[in-house]
Design a protein around this motif. Structure first.
Motif, PDB file in Angstrom:
ATOM      1  N   PRO A 154      64.758  32.053  29.293  1.00  0.00           N
ATOM      2  CA  PRO A 154      64.228  32.960  28.271  1.00  0.00           C
ATOM      3  C   PRO A 154      65.019  32.875  26.961  1.00  0.00           C
ATOM      4  CG  PRO A 154      64.385  34.069  30.376  1.00  0.00           C
ATOM      5  CD  PRO A 154      65.088  32.756  30.534  1.00  0.00           C
ATOM      6  N   SER A 155      64.285  32.900  25.842  1.00  0.00           N
ATOM      7  CA  SER A 155      64.924  32.844  24.532  1.00  0.00           C
ATOM      8  C   SER A 155      64.110  33.631  23.521  1.00  0.00           C
ATOM      9  CB  SER A 155      65.087  31.389  24.072  1.00  0.00           C
ATOM     10  OG  SER A 155      63.814  30.774  23.919  1.00  0.00           O
ATOM     11  N   THR A 156      64.721  33.877  22.380  1.00  0.00           N
ATOM     12  CA  THR A 156      64.082  34.612  21.284  1.00  0.00           C
ATOM     13  C   THR A 156      64.249  33.808  20.010  1.00  0.00           C
ATOM     14  OG1 THR A 156      64.799  36.647  22.371  1.00  0.00           O
ATOM     15  CG2 THR A 156      63.886  36.857  20.156  1.00  0.00           C
ATOM     16  N   GLY A 157      63.192  33.720  19.213  1.00  0.00           N
ATOM     17  CA  GLY A 157      63.236  32.954  17.977  1.00  0.00           C
ATOM     18  C   GLY A 157      63.181  33.840  16.745  1.00  0.00           C
ATOM     19  N   PHE A 158      63.870  33.391  15.705  1.00  0.00           N
ATOM     20  CA  PHE A 158      63.934  34.132  14.435  1.00  0.00           C
ATOM     21  C   PHE A 158      63.799  33.155  13.263  1.00  0.00           C
ATOM     22  CE2 PHE A 158      66.693  36.076  17.572  1.00  0.00           C
ATOM     23  CZ  PHE A 158      66.437  37.422  17.498  1.00  0.00           C
ATOM     24  N   THR A 159      63.265  33.640  12.174  1.00  0.00           N
ATOM     25  CA  THR A 159      63.396  32.922  10.910  1.00  0.00           C
ATOM     26  C   THR A 159      64.564  33.531  10.149  1.00  0.00           C
ATOM     27  OG1 THR A 159      62.305  32.294   8.853  1.00  0.00           O
ATOM     28  CG2 THR A 159      61.727  34.435   9.752  1.00  0.00           C
ATOM     29  N   ILE A 160      65.403  32.683   9.558  1.00  0.00           N
ATOM     30  CA  ILE A 160      66.542  33.175   8.778  1.00  0.00           C
ATOM     31  C   ILE A 160      66.584  32.477   7.427  1.00  0.00           C
ATOM     32  CG2 ILE A 160      67.982  33.923  10.699  1.00  0.00           C
ATOM     33  CD1 ILE A 160      69.484  31.259  10.476  1.00  0.00           C
ATOM     34  N   GLU A 161      67.014  33.196   6.431  1.00  0.00           N
ATOM     35  CA  GLU A 161      67.119  32.691   5.070  1.00  0.00           C
ATOM     36  C   GLU A 161      68.178  31.605   4.984  1.00  0.00           C
ATOM     37  OE1 GLU A 161      66.036  32.688   0.973  1.00  0.00           O
ATOM     38  OE2 GLU A 161      65.118  33.535   2.773  1.00  0.00           O
ATOM     39  N   ASP A 162      67.932  30.605   4.135  1.00  0.00           N
ATOM     40  CA  ASP A 162      68.879  29.499   3.991  1.00  0.00           C
ATOM     41  C   ASP A 162      70.237  29.967   3.475  1.00  0.00           C
ATOM     42  OD1 ASP A 162      69.358  26.504   3.877  1.00  0.00           O
ATOM     43  OD2 ASP A 162      69.757  27.039   1.793  1.00  0.00           O
ATOM     44  N   SER A 163      70.239  31.095   2.734  1.00  0.00           N
ATOM     45  CA  SER A 163      71.492  31.611   2.175  1.00  0.00           C
ATOM     46  C   SER A 163      72.252  32.511   3.143  1.00  0.00           C
ATOM     47  CB  SER A 163      71.205  32.394   0.889  1.00  0.00           C
ATOM     48  OG  SER A 163      70.337  33.491   1.159  1.00  0.00           O
ATOM     49  N   THR A 164      71.761  32.654   4.382  1.00  0.00           N
ATOM     50  CA  THR A 164      72.430  33.494   5.369  1.00  0.00           C
ATOM     51  C   THR A 164      73.874  33.038   5.579  1.00  0.00           C
ATOM     52  OG1 THR A 164      70.320  33.817   6.518  1.00  0.00           O
ATOM     53  CG2 THR A 164      72.319  34.383   7.732  1.00  0.00           C
ATOM     54  N   LYS A 165      74.778  34.002   5.688  1.00  0.00           N
ATOM     55  CA  LYS A 165      76.186  33.686   5.913  1.00  0.00           C
ATOM     56  C   LYS A 165      76.339  32.848   7.185  1.00  0.00           C
ATOM     57  CE  LYS A 165      80.700  35.951   6.427  1.00  0.00           C
ATOM     58  NZ  LYS A 165      81.406  37.264   6.540  1.00  0.00           N
ATOM     59  N   ASN A 166      77.138  31.781   7.084  1.00  0.00           N
ATOM     60  CA  ASN A 166      77.409  30.890   8.219  1.00  0.00           C
ATOM     61  C   ASN A 166      76.135  30.289   8.799  1.00  0.00           C
ATOM     62  OD1 ASN A 166      80.197  31.516   8.057  1.00  0.00           O
ATOM     63  ND2 ASN A 166      79.898  33.317   9.363  1.00  0.00           N
ATOM     64  N   VAL A 167      75.174  29.958   7.925  1.00  0.00           N
ATOM     65  CA  VAL A 167      73.888  29.458   8.412  1.00  0.00           C
ATOM     66  C   VAL A 167      74.057  28.153   9.184  1.00  0.00           C
ATOM     67  CG1 VAL A 167      73.328  28.191   6.281  1.00  0.00           C
ATOM     68  CG2 VAL A 167      71.489  29.012   7.778  1.00  0.00           C
ATOM     69  N   GLU A 168      74.997  27.296   8.776  1.00  0.00           N
ATOM     70  CA  GLU A 168      75.204  26.035   9.489  1.00  0.00           C
ATOM     71  C   GLU A 168      75.655  26.292  10.933  1.00  0.00           C
ATOM     72  OE1 GLU A 168      76.669  26.765   6.645  1.00  0.00           O
ATOM     73  OE2 GLU A 168      75.774  25.420   5.143  1.00  0.00           O
ATOM     74  N   SER A 169      76.552  27.266  11.110  1.00  0.00           N
ATOM     75  CA  SER A 169      77.022  27.600  12.454  1.00  0.00           C
ATOM     76  C   SER A 169      75.902  28.198  13.293  1.00  0.00           C
ATOM     77  CB  SER A 169      78.199  28.591  12.375  1.00  0.00           C
ATOM     78  OG  SER A 169      79.291  28.026  11.694  1.00  0.00           O
ATOM     79  N   LEU A 170      75.058  29.017  12.670  1.00  0.00           N
ATOM     80  CA  LEU A 170      73.940  29.618  13.396  1.00  0.00           C
ATOM     81  C   LEU A 170      72.964  28.544  13.867  1.00  0.00           C
ATOM     82  CD1 LEU A 170      73.261  32.713  11.100  1.00  0.00           C
ATOM     83  CD2 LEU A 170      74.285  32.731  13.382  1.00  0.00           C
ATOM     84  N   ILE A 171      72.728  27.552  13.027  1.00  0.00           N
ATOM     85  CA  ILE A 171      71.846  26.449  13.410  1.00  0.00           C
ATOM     86  C   ILE A 171      72.474  25.632  14.540  1.00  0.00           C
ATOM     87  CG2 ILE A 171      70.867  24.262  12.607  1.00  0.00           C
ATOM     88  CD1 ILE A 171      70.497  25.614   9.859  1.00  0.00           C
ATOM     89  N   GLU A 172      73.758  25.353  14.418  1.00  0.00           N
ATOM     90  CA  GLU A 172      74.453  24.572  15.438  1.00  0.00           C
ATOM     91  C   GLU A 172      74.472  25.300  16.782  1.00  0.00           C
ATOM     92  OE1 GLU A 172      78.834  22.487  16.189  1.00  0.00           O
ATOM     93  OE2 GLU A 172      78.343  23.381  14.243  1.00  0.00           O
ATOM     94  N   GLU A 173      74.579  26.633  16.737  1.00  0.00           N
ATOM     95  CA  GLU A 173      74.642  27.420  17.968  1.00  0.00           C
ATOM     96  C   GLU A 173      73.275  27.590  18.622  1.00  0.00           C
ATOM     97  OE1 GLU A 173      76.201  31.864  19.384  1.00  0.00           O
ATOM     98  OE2 GLU A 173      76.613  31.132  17.353  1.00  0.00           O
ATOM     99  N   ALA A 174      72.204  27.394  17.855  1.00  0.00           N
ATOM    100  CA  ALA A 174      70.853  27.628  18.359  1.00  0.00           C
ATOM    101  C   ALA A 174      70.502  26.672  19.499  1.00  0.00           C
ATOM    102  CB  ALA A 174      69.835  27.486  17.234  1.00  0.00           C
ATOM    103  N   ASP A 175      69.745  27.183  20.467  1.00  0.00           N
ATOM    104  CA  ASP A 175      69.254  26.343  21.552  1.00  0.00           C
ATOM    105  C   ASP A 175      68.076  25.489  21.106  1.00  0.00           C
ATOM    106  OD1 ASP A 175      70.893  27.328  23.934  1.00  0.00           O
ATOM    107  OD2 ASP A 175      70.119  29.200  23.103  1.00  0.00           O
ATOM    108  N   GLU A 176      67.308  26.004  20.138  1.00  0.00           N
ATOM    109  CA  GLU A 176      66.225  25.241  19.528  1.00  0.00           C
ATOM    110  C   GLU A 176      66.255  25.493  18.026  1.00  0.00           C
ATOM    111  OE1 GLU A 176      64.230  23.114  20.961  1.00  0.00           O
ATOM    112  OE2 GLU A 176      64.764  23.541  23.058  1.00  0.00           O
TER     113      GLU A 176
END
Length: 319
Positions: A214-236
């Motif tokens: 089970p997972s949950t998906g979100f859209t996030i703004e490109d300017s979000t703090k630590n966006v690169e880390s959030l992308i790297e941590e994402a399962d998809e």
């Protein structure tokens, strides 16, 4: 979180400077919200709601009433309430605060009588009491096929708590932006039999994927703090293509995370999520996918009694 003008205005003399020093040394930990009058103390394990001002006299020198809660669901609800207000407000501008203190009358008062103010980004809220009668099975929509599909999807979820958490997130979207079920920009969909998808105009903004892992998906703004880390941590992960009026290199991102739906929902993440939703709401006035909108999903977010009925059906066979 406090109404800083009311706070400093009710004290005089050296107390005002003590408050000013406290604010200056804790600027990132204090948010200004006009007219907030709630007295709430929240931890991870307990919460206290009461009438007492959180001052020495308020706590120890007056007869007050307060209630302590230790139930997990109530604490979580209060934490969500706090986080929602916190994310919509901001730290105190110290220069404005200094100007406001200088403009105050020397005597403490609950009415400042000054044209100087301290900026608050928090929206004003008009509230009213609403009595909600309990639902019976006869109150549930007659669209049996849609209800059956929704129940089938929810039965894939690992627990009722997991499903509840997802619909709390959907409620956050709906209530923050005051979206009605018939808003042409909003689509809450169960068109695919293994997921719940929420889109604004042309883009997904929230999704539940309860099957398998089970997972949950979100859209996030490109300017979000630590966006690169959030992308790297994402399962998809998926990069959205630029739409009308958007910069090719600054489009929002779609990220999916496994486990509990709210596990990523800290202050910074929520800001990035809500900013992406805000941009999409302003970018267009209607969704091309309106034929997939399912009002039952919307109602699961905003109607607690209805949600309880459907979740009971999904996890306990209607018992």
């Amino acid at each position: 979180m406090t109404d800083v003008e009311a706070w400093v205005g009710t004290f005089g003399g050296s107390s005002r400077r003590e408050i000013q020093k406290l604010v200056e040394s804790n600027q990132d930990r204090i948010h200004n919200i006009r007219d907030i009058h709630a007295k709430v103390v929240i931890s991870d394990y307990s919460a206290i709601l009461g009438s007492a001002n959180l001052t020495e006299k308020g706590v120890t020198g007056r007869r007050e009433m307060g209630v302590q809660f230790e139930e997990d669901d109530i604490i979580e609800e209060l934490q969500d309430w706090f986080l929602s207000l916190w994310s919509k407000s901001s730290s105190i501008d110290l220069d404005e605060f200094e100007d406001h203190i200088q403009s105050l009358s020397a005597m403490p008062t609950t009415h400042s009588g000054t044209t100087s103010s301290v900026t608050s980004e928090a929206p004003r809220v008009n509230a009213s009491f609403v009595k909600q009668d309990a639902l019976s099975e006869d109150d549930v929509e007659s669209d049996d096929e849609a209800r059956e599909t929704l129940v089938d999807i929810l039965q894939m979820a690992p627990s009722q708590e997991w499903a509840d958490s997802f619909f709390d997130l959907l409620a956050d979207v709906i209530l923050t932006w005051e979206l009605e079920s018939d808003d042409p920009r909003l689509v809450t969909s169960i068109a695919q039999k293994d997921r719940i998808a929420v889109s604004i105009n042309n883009r997904y903004v929230l999704g539940a994927f309860p099957a398998d892992e089970p997972s949950t998906g979100f859209t996030i703004e490109d300017s979000t703090k630590n966006v690169e880390s959030l992308i790297e941590e994402a399962d998809e992960y998926m990069a959205f293509e630029a739409l009308s009026g958007e910069d090719e290199g600054r489009t929002p991102h779609w990220v999916e995370y496994s486990a509990y739906p709210k596990r990523m929902m800290n202050d910074s993440f929520r800001r990035g999520w809500m900013k992406a939703i805000s941009d999409e709401l302003e970018r267009a006035s209607g969704s091309p996918y309106q034929q997939y909108h399912e009002p039952l999903v919307y109602r699961m977010a905003v109607d607690a009694d209805y949600r309880e009925l459907i979740l009971r059906d999904a996890f306990f066979g209607g018992l």
